[in-house]
Write a protein that holds these residues in place. Structure first.
Motif, short mmCIF file in Angstrom:
data_model
loop_
_atom_site.label_atom_id
_atom_site.label_comp_id
_atom_site.label_asym_id
_atom_site.label_seq_id
_atom_site.Cartn_x
_atom_site.Cartn_y
_atom_site.Cartn_z
N ARG A 22 0.83 -1.20 0.00
CA ARG A 22 0.00 0.00 0.00
C ARG A 22 0.87 1.25 0.00
O ARG A 22 0.65 2.19 -0.76
CB ARG A 22 -0.89 -0.04 1.24
N ALA A 23 1.90 1.26 0.87
CA ALA A 23 2.79 2.42 0.96
C ALA A 23 3.59 2.60 -0.32
O ALA A 23 3.73 3.71 -0.85
CB ALA A 23 3.72 2.27 2.16
N GLU A 24 4.12 1.49 -0.83
CA GLU A 24 4.94 1.57 -2.04
C GLU A 24 4.11 2.04 -3.23
O GLU A 24 4.57 2.86 -4.04
CB GLU A 24 5.57 0.20 -2.34
N THR A 25 2.90 1.51 -3.33
CA THR A 25 2.03 1.90 -4.44
C THR A 25 1.68 3.38 -4.36
O THR A 25 1.71 4.10 -5.37
CB THR A 25 0.74 1.05 -4.42
N ALA A 26 1.38 3.85 -3.15
CA ALA A 26 1.04 5.26 -2.98
C ALA A 26 2.22 6.13 -3.38
O ALA A 26 2.07 7.16 -4.06
CB ALA A 26 0.65 5.53 -1.52
N PHE A 27 3.42 5.73 -2.97
CA PHE A 27 4.61 6.53 -3.28
C PHE A 27 4.86 6.56 -4.79
O PHE A 27 5.13 7.60 -5.38
CB PHE A 27 5.83 5.98 -2.54
N ARG A 28 4.75 5.38 -5.43
CA ARG A 28 4.96 5.32 -6.88
C ARG A 28 3.96 6.18 -7.62
O ARG A 28 4.30 6.88 -8.58
CB ARG A 28 4.82 3.87 -7.36
N ARG A 29 2.71 6.11 -7.19
CA ARG A 29 1.67 6.87 -7.88
C ARG A 29 1.95 8.36 -7.78
O ARG A 29 1.85 9.11 -8.76
CB ARG A 29 0.30 6.54 -7.27
N LEU A 30 2.36 8.80 -6.58
CA LEU A 30 2.66 10.22 -6.40
C LEU A 30 3.87 10.64 -7.23
O LEU A 30 3.87 11.69 -7.85
CB LEU A 30 2.92 10.51 -4.92
N TYR A 108 13.35 6.32 -5.82
CA TYR A 108 13.74 4.95 -5.51
C TYR A 108 13.02 4.47 -4.26
O TYR A 108 12.59 5.28 -3.43
CB TYR A 108 15.26 4.86 -5.28
N ILE A 109 12.86 3.17 -4.16
CA ILE A 109 12.42 2.53 -2.92
C ILE A 109 13.43 1.42 -2.69
O ILE A 109 13.51 0.49 -3.49
CB ILE A 109 11.00 1.94 -3.05
N ALA A 110 14.22 1.53 -1.64
CA ALA A 110 15.36 0.62 -1.51
C ALA A 110 15.73 0.38 -0.06
O ALA A 110 15.49 1.23 0.80
CB ALA A 110 16.57 1.22 -2.25
N GLY A 130 12.64 7.56 -1.62
CA GLY A 130 13.25 8.87 -1.77
C GLY A 130 13.18 9.38 -3.19
O GLY A 130 12.92 8.63 -4.14
N VAL A 131 13.39 10.67 -3.33
CA VAL A 131 13.49 11.26 -4.67
C VAL A 131 14.75 12.12 -4.75
O VAL A 131 15.25 12.59 -3.73
CB VAL A 131 12.27 12.15 -5.02
N ILE A 146 9.60 18.83 -1.24
CA ILE A 146 8.96 18.88 0.09
C ILE A 146 7.47 18.64 -0.05
O ILE A 146 6.86 17.88 0.71
CB ILE A 146 9.25 20.25 0.75
N ASP A 147 6.88 19.26 -1.06
CA ASP A 147 5.45 19.09 -1.33
C ASP A 147 5.12 17.63 -1.61
O ASP A 147 4.12 17.09 -1.12
CB ASP A 147 5.08 19.97 -2.53
N LEU A 148 5.99 16.97 -2.36
CA LEU A 148 5.77 15.56 -2.69
C LEU A 148 5.83 14.69 -1.43
O LEU A 148 4.99 13.81 -1.22
CB LEU A 148 6.82 15.11 -3.72
N ALA A 149 6.81 14.95 -0.59
CA ALA A 149 6.93 14.17 0.66
C ALA A 149 5.68 14.36 1.52
O ALA A 149 5.12 13.39 2.04
CB ALA A 149 8.17 14.60 1.44
N LEU A 150 5.23 15.59 1.64
CA LEU A 150 4.05 15.86 2.47
C LEU A 150 2.80 15.23 1.88
O LEU A 150 1.93 14.75 2.61
CB LEU A 150 3.86 17.38 2.63
N ALA A 151 2.72 15.20 0.55
CA ALA A 151 1.59 14.54 -0.10
C ALA A 151 1.57 13.06 0.24
O ALA A 151 0.52 12.46 0.45
CB ALA A 151 1.66 14.75 -1.62
N PHE A 152 2.77 12.47 0.31
CA PHE A 152 2.85 11.05 0.67
C PHE A 152 2.39 10.81 2.09
O PHE A 152 1.60 9.90 2.36
CB PHE A 152 4.28 10.54 0.48
N TYR A 153 2.86 11.64 3.02
CA TYR A 153 2.43 11.47 4.42
C TYR A 153 0.92 11.59 4.52
O TYR A 153 0.27 10.85 5.25
CB TYR A 153 3.09 12.53 5.31
N GLN A 154 0.36 12.54 3.79
CA GLN A 154 -1.08 12.74 3.85
C GLN A 154 -1.80 11.51 3.29
O GLN A 154 -2.77 11.02 3.86
CB GLN A 154 -1.46 13.98 3.05
#
Length: 420
Positions: A22-30, A108-110, A130-131, A146-154
RNA sequence: GUGGACGUAGCUCAAUCGGCAGAGCACCUGACUGUGGCUCAGGUGGUUGUGGGUUCGAGUCCCAUCGUCCACCCCA
């Protein structure tokens, strides 16, 4: 001999894999939405890539790296952080091409490896999403990551994430500040903790990061780097603040953020989530305008972040955001006698060939037990095959949600279950 | 790397001063000879993390070791 997993590393079990995906998919989509592209670098690199970029004086290099020699006598190190390998690959594969102004956006997700004393939220193998945005010094790019990271947390349901912001300057202004800092601290060296007395000589900036009350009292009196930035760094920081305001992103200025990696310039930031105990930093990053050149590429600015996935999942757990029961799916084919069992094996195979999730209870138990099995395993339907059904050329399909049963011709069974 | 707490059934935890290793949940079987979830009854399940020591006797006390957790440190 029974083997156990090495200290500080975790198995991610079938019941837990869902939340990871779920987390990986959300990150990839963003990342895709922000137009970052995935890169996968090797799990180990030449040791020098880390020691030279992260800094000989950093804790990571001094005591936390998994370093080994291969059979050819080369010193290799398991990925100790995400940025240097990405930058290495960026240069080595000439990802920027001929356009020297082009912004290359990578994610990346590593797994990351650090030899540290384990604790909740701190492991010897953890995972970072990370990006890295390489090729632009525009502060709007700092704001974008920063905006991307915050979007992920949300997206992950983390509401109370605080952005802490600082600027650590550049080679033009930091050295002058270090002199000012040393001068200001000079009279108080004796009062600093032993670690900081060491740092005073070798890496004075890190004293600002020290959390010892005694050191804290002293560093609060000292001039702030933020007030002594060169024109370029000050303008960049003002540009970042303006861009964050445009995006409606709140932040807290925190002059203590220095970050443990030496390559950071200008922007440094950290994301903090309450309720995680001592390991409350769930992500961090910054700008590294000298790193590409230091790694042997053309001078190229960059900015990025890393998010600790274990800590994000722990934060979700602390907030009670764990996954609910997965939806029922699939078909259990239950057989009541040997003749029906043979038919059940055939039907299961037909269902699978048709793309339908299907399984058998190989324990050959009573119908009652097979239904119990279907229930606890979360099947959506049970197909019942017995003497009567074989004689009539039908199957009985039981809906495990409602308990309703339907008699279906054996020849129509696969089609019926496809639309179940 | 420093200081501290804790390791008992698959899970969560009991076990008085050193005196027969237990409960709930889960799992299995049955009540219901072909029908899950609820209820009831019965049952399986343990080298008490591991290795030593003290003792007539150790889950309990001592030492070592491994692991988990907490604080520091560091970081994600």
């Amino acid at each position: 001999m029974r083997y156990r997993r090495p200290r500080g590393v975790n198995d991610i079990l079938p019941d837990e894999v869902g939340q990871w995906q779920r987390a990986e998919t959300a990150f990839r989509r963003l990342c895709k939405r922000y137009r970052y592209r995935e890169i996968r670098t090797p799990v180990f690199e030449q040791t020098g890539l880390f020691t030279r970029t992260v800094g000989e004086e950093s804790d990571i290099v001094r005591k936390e790296m998994y370093t080994f020699e291969d059979k050819g006598g080369h010193s290799l190190t398991l990925r100790a952080e995400g940025t240097a390998p990405t930058v290495r690959a960026f240069i080595e594969n000439n990802l920027q091409g001929q356009d020297r102004e082009r912004l290359v956006k990578l994610y990346y997700i590593a797994p990351i490896f650090r030899y540290d004393r384990p604790q909740a939220g701190r492991y010897r193998q953890h995972h970072q999403a990370g990006v890295e945005a390489i090729g632009s010094s525009n502060p709007a790019v700092d704001a974008e990551v920063i905006d991307l990271a915050l979007a992920f947390y949300q997206e992950m349901g983390l509401e109370d994430v605080q952005l802490r912001l600082n600027s650590v300057g550049c080679p033009k202004c930091t050295p002058a500040y270090v002199e000012t800092l040393k001068a200001a601290l000079g009279a108080h060296v004796e009062e600093l903790c032993p670690d900081c007395q060491r740092r005073y000589e070798r890496n004075p900036l890190r004293i600002l990061d020290c959390k010892q009350p005694a050191c804290r009292r002293i560093t609060e009196q000292v001039p702030k780097l933020l007030d002594m930035l060169c024109d370029e760094c000050r303008e960049h920081f003002e540009g970042l603040v303006a861009a964050l305001d445009l995006l409606g992103i709140e932040y807290v200025l925190d002059p203590h953020i220095v970050r443990g990696l030496d390559y950071y310039t200008k922007t440094a930031f950290e994301f903090v989530c309450k309720g995680l105990g001592a390991q409350d930093s769930i992500g961090g990053g910054g700008r590294y305008d000298g790193l590409v050149e230091q790694c042997g590429g053309e001078p190229t600015p960059g900015v990025g972040f890393g998010i600790g996935l274990e800590r994000v999942l722990l934060a979700r757990k602390a907030l009670g955001l764990e996954e609910g029961e997965p939806a029922r799916e699939g078909v259990l084919v239950a057989a009541l006698n040997d003749e029906a069992w043979a038919e059940a094996i055939k039907l299961t195979s037909e269902l699978r060939d048709a793309g339908i999730i299907a399984d058998l209870d190989y324990r050959r138990r009573s119908l009652r037990s097979q239904l119990r099995f279907a229930n606890s395993e979360g099947f959506a339907a049970t197909v019942i095959l017995g003497e009567d059904e074989l004689a009539k050329g039908v199957v009985v399909v039981r809906n495990m949600q409602t308990g309703e049963q339907q008699q279906v011709a054996r020849t129509d069974a696969v089609e019926y279950l496809r639309n179940f």
